[in-house]
Design a protein around this motif. Structure first.
Motif, PDB file in Angstrom:
ATOM      1  N   GLU A   1       0.860  -1.174   0.000  1.00 16.03           N
ATOM      2  CA  GLU A   1       0.000   0.000   0.000  1.00 16.03           C
ATOM      3  C   GLU A   1       0.903   1.232   0.000  1.00 16.03           C
ATOM      4  N   MET A   2       0.790   2.015  -1.057  1.00 16.03           N
ATOM      5  CA  MET A   2       1.577   3.236  -1.168  1.00 16.03           C
ATOM      6  C   MET A   2       0.759   4.402  -0.624  1.00 16.03           C
ATOM      7  N   ILE A   3       1.404   5.220   0.197  1.00 14.74           N
ATOM      8  CA  ILE A   3       0.727   6.341   0.846  1.00 14.74           C
ATOM      9  C   ILE A   3       1.417   7.631   0.441  1.00 14.74           C
ATOM     10  N   TYR A   4       0.635   8.557  -0.086  1.00 16.59           N
ATOM     11  CA  TYR A   4       1.172   9.877  -0.391  1.00 16.59           C
ATOM     12  C   TYR A   4       0.504  10.891   0.525  1.00 16.59           C
ATOM     13  N   GLU A   5       1.312  11.630   1.265  1.00  7.99           N
ATOM     14  CA  GLU A   5       0.803  12.679   2.138  1.00  7.99           C
ATOM     15  C   GLU A   5       1.374  14.014   1.675  1.00  7.99           C
ATOM     16  N   LYS A   6       0.488  14.953   1.447  1.00  8.06           N
ATOM     17  CA  LYS A   6       0.907  16.258   0.943  1.00  8.06           C
ATOM     18  C   LYS A   6       1.949  16.871   1.872  1.00  8.06           C
ATOM     19  N   GLY A   7       3.072  17.252   1.298  1.00  5.02           N
ATOM     20  CA  GLY A   7       4.143  17.859   2.071  1.00  5.02           C
ATOM     21  C   GLY A   7       5.118  16.862   2.660  1.00  5.02           C
ATOM     22  N   GLN A   8       4.748  15.560   2.645  1.00  6.45           N
ATOM     23  CA  GLN A   8       5.597  14.527   3.229  1.00  6.45           C
ATOM     24  C   GLN A   8       6.121  13.535   2.190  1.00  6.45           C
ATOM     25  N   GLY A   9       5.476  13.448   1.038  1.00  8.64           N
ATOM     26  CA  GLY A   9       5.918  12.525   0.000  1.00  8.64           C
ATOM     27  C   GLY A   9       5.350  11.130   0.177  1.00  8.64           C
ATOM     28  N   PHE A  10       6.040  10.127  -0.410  1.00  2.00           N
ATOM     29  CA  PHE A  10       5.566   8.745  -0.423  1.00  2.00           C
ATOM     30  C   PHE A  10       6.109   7.941   0.755  1.00  2.00           C
ATOM     31  N   SER A  11       5.304   7.000   1.220  1.00  2.00           N
ATOM     32  CA  SER A  11       5.736   5.957   2.156  1.00  2.00           C
ATOM     33  C   SER A  11       4.950   4.712   1.799  1.00  2.00           C
ATOM     34  N   GLU A  12       5.352   3.558   2.308  1.00  2.00           N
ATOM     35  CA  GLU A  12       4.654   2.325   1.935  1.00  2.00           C
ATOM     36  C   GLU A  12       4.528   1.375   3.107  1.00  2.00           C
ATOM     37  N   ASN A  13       3.505   0.523   3.037  1.00  2.00           N
ATOM     38  CA  ASN A  13       3.242  -0.496   4.043  1.00  2.00           C
ATOM     39  C   ASN A  13       2.832  -1.789   3.355  1.00  2.00           C
ATOM     40  N   LYS A  14       3.151  -2.920   3.967  1.00  2.00           N
ATOM     41  CA  LYS A  14       2.575  -4.178   3.526  1.00  2.00           C
ATOM     42  C   LYS A  14       1.164  -4.265   4.094  1.00  2.00           C
ATOM     43  N   PHE A  15       0.292  -4.998   3.409  1.00  2.00           N
ATOM     44  CA  PHE A  15      -1.084  -5.083   3.885  1.00  2.00           C
ATOM     45  C   PHE A  15      -1.653  -6.468   3.630  1.00  2.00           C
TER      46      PHE A  15
END
Length: 235
Positions: free
Chosen positions: A175-189
């Motif tokens: 699961e790719m997560i984009y947060e405005k001002g923070q960029g991308f991060s990812e998690n397994k799900f």
């Protein structure tokens, strides 16, 4: 924890607003529905339509329609290319009755599960509030309930998540997560957990009370107020 009831929703039913301004209550209008040159079918909580026999000059065929699912309900739509979209509560999708010859594009705000029909000649693009997802044919879940956060969980296939600043490719199980001002991060799900909403099941692990309180209004149409600020840190 007191509950304060405050229901203020744009619709209390599945609403389809056509590009010409016409509104159709899909919670009441069942079966076959004619709108101009397009014949709609609303059965089993699913909207489908056929444009195969329509000329490109048909009125409004490429213009954008808006389907809105209110709090407490979910609904499916089969797009003109055969792509299935399952919409969670408090979700909106914008789509045309027929895609162009070069691309397939929709816009989603809320949460939705996609089974994209394969078409190597026309990429499928989902526009989100903070990003966009580009695929050829794949299965994934998107979540934009967070005002500045977009989440894309890839079940199978391959997708590209893009913002104005950068882009990244997602592999199944991530699961790719984009947060405005923070960029991308990812998690397994776990698929059963990410798609639990389709069965009315929500999973929380070590979640704070405010996180849980953010989910309740989407299914019950109520505001949840924590009257004791000190319990906000409870998990």
């Amino acid at each position: 924890i007191p509950l304060v009831v405050s229901v203020d929703l744009p619709y209390d039913h599945i609403n389809l607003q056509l590009s010409d301004g016409q509104r159709i209550n899909l919670s009441d209008a069942k079966g076959n529905i004619q709108s101009g040159d397009v014949f709609l079918e609303n059965e089993n909580k699913t909207l489908s339509f056929s444009t195969a026999n329509l000329a490109d000059s048909s009125t409004n065929i490429y213009k954008i329609n808006t389907l809105t699912v209110p709090v407490g309900l979910d609904y499916k739509i089969t797009l003109s290319d055969g792509t299935l979209v399952w919409l969670n509560s408090a979700t909106e999708i914008k789509f045309p009755f027929k895609f162009s010859n070069n691309t397939r594009e929709v816009e989603v705000d809320g949460e939705a599960y996609f089974e994209v029909a394969k078409d190597i000649n026309r990429p499928f693009i989902v526009h989100l509030p903070q990003s966009e997802v580009e695929v050829l044919g794949t299965t994934f879940n998107i979540n934009t309930y967070g005002k500045v956060t977009n989440k894309v969980a890839l079940i199978e296939g391959s997708v590209k998540m893009k913002t104005q600043e950068s882009e990244t490719r997602i592999v199944p199980g991530i699961e790719m997560i984009y947060e405005k001002g923070q960029g991308f991060s990812e998690n397994k799900f776990k698929t059963s957990e990410v798609l639990g909403w389709q069965k009315g099941i929500f999973y929380f692990y070590d979640a704070s009370l405010p996180e849980i309180c953010n989910v309740i209004p989407r299914w019950f149409g109520i505001d949840v107020v924590l009257d004791n600020p000190s319990i906000k840190s409870k998990r």
